[in-house]
Each structure stands twice: as structure tokens, then as C-alpha cells.
Design a protein around this motif. Structure first.
Motif, PDB file in Angstrom:
ATOM      1  N   LEU A  36       0.790  -1.227   0.000  1.00  0.00           N
ATOM      2  CA  LEU A  36       0.000   0.000   0.000  1.00  0.00           C
ATOM      3  C   LEU A  36       0.824   1.281   0.000  1.00  0.00           C
ATOM      4  O   LEU A  36       0.356   2.305  -0.486  1.00  0.00           O
ATOM      5  N   ASP A  37       2.056   1.253   0.519  1.00  0.00           N
ATOM      6  CA  ASP A  37       2.818   2.504   0.500  1.00  0.00           C
ATOM      7  C   ASP A  37       3.250   2.884  -0.912  1.00  0.00           C
ATOM      8  O   ASP A  37       3.681   4.006  -1.145  1.00  0.00           O
ATOM      9  N   ARG A  38       3.113   1.990  -1.885  1.00  0.00           N
ATOM     10  CA  ARG A  38       3.351   2.346  -3.280  1.00  0.00           C
ATOM     11  C   ARG A  38       2.131   3.048  -3.853  1.00  0.00           C
ATOM     12  O   ARG A  38       2.216   3.749  -4.853  1.00  0.00           O
ATOM     13  N   LEU A  39       0.991   2.873  -3.224  1.00  0.00           N
ATOM     14  CA  LEU A  39      -0.231   3.569  -3.625  1.00  0.00           C
ATOM     15  C   LEU A  39      -0.195   5.002  -3.096  1.00  0.00           C
ATOM     16  O   LEU A  39      -0.522   5.939  -3.800  1.00  0.00           O
ATOM     17  N   ALA A  40       0.238   5.140  -1.847  1.00  0.00           N
ATOM     18  CA  ALA A  40       0.374   6.447  -1.204  1.00  0.00           C
ATOM     19  C   ALA A  40       1.166   6.267   0.084  1.00  0.00           C
ATOM     20  O   ALA A  40       0.980   5.279   0.786  1.00  0.00           O
ATOM     21  N   ARG A  41       2.039   7.210   0.373  1.00  0.00           N
ATOM     22  CA  ARG A  41       2.871   7.096   1.571  1.00  0.00           C
ATOM     23  C   ARG A  41       2.165   7.567   2.839  1.00  0.00           C
ATOM     24  O   ARG A  41       2.393   7.054   3.907  1.00  0.00           O
ATOM     25  N   GLU A  42       1.312   8.573   2.718  1.00  0.00           N
ATOM     26  CA  GLU A  42       0.622   9.104   3.894  1.00  0.00           C
ATOM     27  C   GLU A  42      -0.715   8.399   4.083  1.00  0.00           C
ATOM     28  O   GLU A  42      -1.423   8.114   3.119  1.00  0.00           O
ATOM     29  N   LEU A  43      -1.049   8.139   5.339  1.00  0.00           N
ATOM     30  CA  LEU A  43      -2.280   7.418   5.667  1.00  0.00           C
ATOM     31  C   LEU A  43      -3.511   8.082   5.074  1.00  0.00           C
ATOM     32  O   LEU A  43      -4.350   7.417   4.473  1.00  0.00           O
ATOM     33  N   THR A  44      -3.629   9.390   5.215  1.00  0.00           N
ATOM     34  CA  THR A  44      -4.835  10.068   4.733  1.00  0.00           C
ATOM     35  C   THR A  44      -4.970   9.954   3.210  1.00  0.00           C
ATOM     36  O   THR A  44      -6.061   9.724   2.697  1.00  0.00           O
ATOM     37  N   VAL A  45      -3.860  10.081   2.499  1.00  0.00           N
ATOM     38  CA  VAL A  45      -3.886   9.965   1.042  1.00  0.00           C
ATOM     39  C   VAL A  45      -4.199   8.522   0.649  1.00  0.00           C
ATOM     40  O   VAL A  45      -5.003   8.265  -0.248  1.00  0.00           O
ATOM     41  N   GLN A  46      -3.592   7.577   1.359  1.00  0.00           N
ATOM     42  CA  GLN A  46      -3.823   6.164   1.075  1.00  0.00           C
ATOM     43  C   GLN A  46      -5.303   5.812   1.244  1.00  0.00           C
ATOM     44  O   GLN A  46      -5.894   5.153   0.378  1.00  0.00           O
TER      45      GLN A  46
END
Length: 117
Positions: A36-46
Motif C-alpha cells: 500500500l505505500d506504493r499507492l500512497a505514503r501518507e495514511l490520509t492519502v492512502q
């Protein structure tokens, strides 16, 4: 599909937006990323990317955890979010150590950042 870093917001990532268009056009059923961190690094964005994908009728898969389901079990959702919180914390600590190390080296007269002058 080329895109920007996972640090960017949703609309700044051309590759992600193209993937969303593919879902809307039914050329793709969803997205697959290594984790999932390749989708987005920040929790809110993810979480926003996940919600947006699901709202379009798409599915989200990661190689390390399989499919991430909309409305999943609350415990699985919490664990997904906690993993992201600790990944974000780790990234922040690494950046802080690098900044602090560079500052200390510079204070000691050493070369710390950028290309040598």
C-alpha cells in the motif's frame, strides 16, 4: 503507466489517475501494487485512494496482503491503518536522522549536503 511518487496527492499522480480512468471505462477491474505505500505514503492519502477506487467500483490488491475490501472487517481496517501509521512514523524518523546527521557533520566542518562546491 508512469507516475509521481507515492508522496503526492491523488490528482498529482498521472499514472494513478489513468488507472482510475481505466476502472471507469471498464478496461481494468482495479489496481495491483506491491504494497500500500506504493499507492500512497501518507495514511490520509492512502485511505482517500482506496475510497476513490472503491467508489468507482474498482478493487485494490497488494502483493503482500491480497485484496483490500471496502467495508472490510473493522479489525482488518484498523490493522491496515496502523501499519500505515508506523510506516509513516519510520519514514519521518529516517528523514529526521538524515537532517540531524547532516547538521552535525556541517557543524563539525564536514561536508554534509548537495554537490561539493
Amino acid at each position: 503507466m508512469g507516475g509521481k511518487t507515492g508522496k503526492s496527492t491523488i490528482d498529482e499522480r498521472d499514472g494513478l489517475m489513468e488507472a482510475m480512468e481505466w476502472i471507469v471505462d471498464r478496461r481494468a477491474d482495479g489496481v495491483l501494487v506491491p504494497h500500500l505505500d506504493r499507492l500512497a505514503r501518507e495514511l490520509t492519502v492512502q485511505e482517500a485512494v482506496l475510497a476513490y477506487t472503491w467508489a468507482l467500483g474498482g478493487r485494490v490488491f497488494t502483493a503482500d496482503h491480497g485484496e483490500h475490501l471496502e467495508g472490510d472487517d473493522p479489525m482488518r481496517t484498523a490493522m491496515r491503518q496502523m501499519r500505515r501509521v508506523f510506516h509513516q512514523l519510520d519514514r519521518g524518523l529516517i528523514c529526521k536522522r538524515l537532517r540531524d546527521g547532516g547538521a552535525t557533520k556541517g557543524e563539525q566542518g564536514g561536508y554534509a549536503n548537495g554537490a561539493p562546491a
